[in-house]
Scaffold this active site. Structure first.
Site, PDB file in Angstrom:
ATOM      1  N   GLY A 272      75.732  79.867  45.658  1.00 11.86           N
ATOM      2  CA  GLY A 272      76.156  78.310  45.291  1.00 11.86           C
ATOM      3  C   GLY A 272      77.524  78.014  45.923  1.00 11.86           C
TER       4      GLY A 272
ATOM      5  CG  MET B 158      82.045  76.362  38.975  1.00 10.67           C
ATOM      6  SD  MET B 158      83.797  76.691  38.539  1.00 10.67           S
ATOM      7  CE  MET B 158      83.806  78.411  38.699  1.00 10.67           C
TER       8      MET B 158
ATOM      9  NE  ARG C  12      68.665  72.753  46.456  1.00  5.29           N
ATOM     10  CZ  ARG C  12      68.345  72.820  45.265  1.00  5.29           C
ATOM     11  NH1 ARG C  12      67.147  73.441  45.063  1.00  5.29           N
ATOM     12  NH2 ARG C  12      69.133  72.497  44.283  1.00  5.29           N
TER      13      ARG C  12
ATOM     14  CB  THR D  53      75.303  76.872  32.433  1.00  4.23           C
ATOM     15  OG1 THR D  53      75.304  75.516  33.203  1.00  4.23           O
ATOM     16  CG2 THR D  53      76.613  77.700  32.198  1.00  4.23           C
TER      17      THR D  53
ATOM     18  CG  ASN E 246      83.742  79.341  29.855  1.00  5.33           C
ATOM     19  OD1 ASN E 246      84.952  79.681  30.473  1.00  5.33           O
ATOM     20  ND2 ASN E 246      83.926  77.677  29.831  1.00  5.33           N
ATOM     21  CB  THR E 247      84.140  82.707  34.436  1.00  8.34           C
ATOM     22  OG1 THR E 247      84.288  81.556  34.811  1.00  8.34           O
ATOM     23  CG2 THR E 247      82.794  83.298  34.863  1.00  8.34           C
TER      24      THR E 247
ATOM     25  CG  HIS F   3      81.041  69.676  30.238  1.00  7.38           C
ATOM     26  ND1 HIS F   3      80.936  69.984  29.034  1.00  7.38           N
ATOM     27  CD2 HIS F   3      81.500  70.673  30.980  1.00  7.38           C
ATOM     28  CE1 HIS F   3      81.080  71.387  28.942  1.00  7.38           C
ATOM     29  NE2 HIS F   3      81.611  71.793  30.173  1.00  7.38           N
TER      30      HIS F   3
ATOM     31  CE  LYS G  86      77.724  71.708  31.113  1.00  9.06           C
ATOM     32  NZ  LYS G  86      77.302  72.575  32.166  1.00  9.06           N
TER      33      LYS G  86
ATOM     34  CB  THR H 159      81.355  76.735  27.242  1.00  9.96           C
ATOM     35  OG1 THR H 159      81.594  76.894  28.693  1.00  9.96           O
ATOM     36  CG2 THR H 159      82.676  77.038  26.500  1.00  9.96           C
TER      37      THR H 159
END
Length: 242
Positions: A8, A13, A34, A76, A100-101, A131, A135, A142
């Site tokens: 990705g 991100m 992709r 997610t 969530n990191t 958000h 999204k 999260t």
């Protein structure tokens, strides 16, 4: 220096993680989006970080297992089948999966679990998240992570306790439930508040993300921690020693 492959990589991100790798001196082995061959990237990497899509997860896990490399999954919108696939992969390789990191969110979830365990069912729990307009899933990963923390604190199943999308004549609030509300708009990177509402007093535990760099830095730290681990399924709290 380890070689990090990003799944990705063309997304927001993915680009943020590439910058975070440079900040800490780790090697960017390459990215896949992709239609790209994930197997080639997996073989060239010491670890994969996946922020792609739920639809790509199975192929990404297969590539990681074939190459024998760890994988951190921050994607997610995962469903029960995806978690089953992760469990199967974790029998062969180290896998860290999280909604969530962020290190701050990881600590927040720990605090939410502690509060839920100690305050009891006479305190209502409501989770509100905001958000950006782009999204596509709700509640956010999260918010669900925080809901799971609250449910574990109360020793109940989130699937049984959660209430989402109230509308119309809903009747009074059922005791012991965990409510979710999602706001979408603008460029909000991610705000989450867990409300504990008791009689004549309220407690709010919150985290506000100002930009995606916090998630990228957390993902890199989680990946560094995952390197060298035995096959198994790991979580972000373990990265912080919680």
């Amino acid at each position: 220096m380890a070689r990090f492959g990003i799944l990705g990589s063309k997304g927001r991100m993915g680009q943020a993680i590439e910058l975070a790798l440079a900040d800490v001196g780790e090697d960017f082995a390459g990215g896949a989006g992709r239609g790209d061959d994930v197997t080639v990237l997996a073989k060239a990497s010491d670890l994969l970080i996946d922020f792609s899509s739920p639809e790509a997860l199975e192929a990404n896990l297969d590539a990681a297992m074939a190459a024998g490399v760890p994988i951190l999954i921050g994607t997610t919108g995962l469903e029960e089948r995806h978690h089953w696939l992760i469990d199967q992969a974790a029998q062969e390789i180290p896998v860290l999966q999280t909604g969530n990191t962020s290190l701050g969110v990881t600590l927040l979830a720990h605090l939410v679990r502690e509060a839920a365990a100690r305050l009891g069912e006479d305190w209502d729990i409501e989770i509100v998240e905001s958000h950006h307009r782009m999204k596509v899933d709700a509640p956010s990963g999260t918010a669900l992570l925080l809901g799971e923390a609250a449910a574990k604190g109360r020793a109940v199943s989130l699937a049984d306790a959660s209430v989402r999308g109230r509308d119309g004549i809903t009747g009074k609030r059922e005791a012991g439930t965990i409510g979710f509300a999602a706001l979408r708009g603008g460029t909000v990177a991610g705000d989450h508040t867990v409300h504990f509402l008791g009689d004549n007093e309220r407690l709010a535990l919150s985290h506000m993300a100002e930009n995606r760099s916090i998630f990228a830095k957390g993902a890199v730290r989680g990946g560094q921690w995952l390197l060298g681990k035995a096959p198994g399924r790991y979580t972000m709290p373990e990265v912080l020693g919680l």
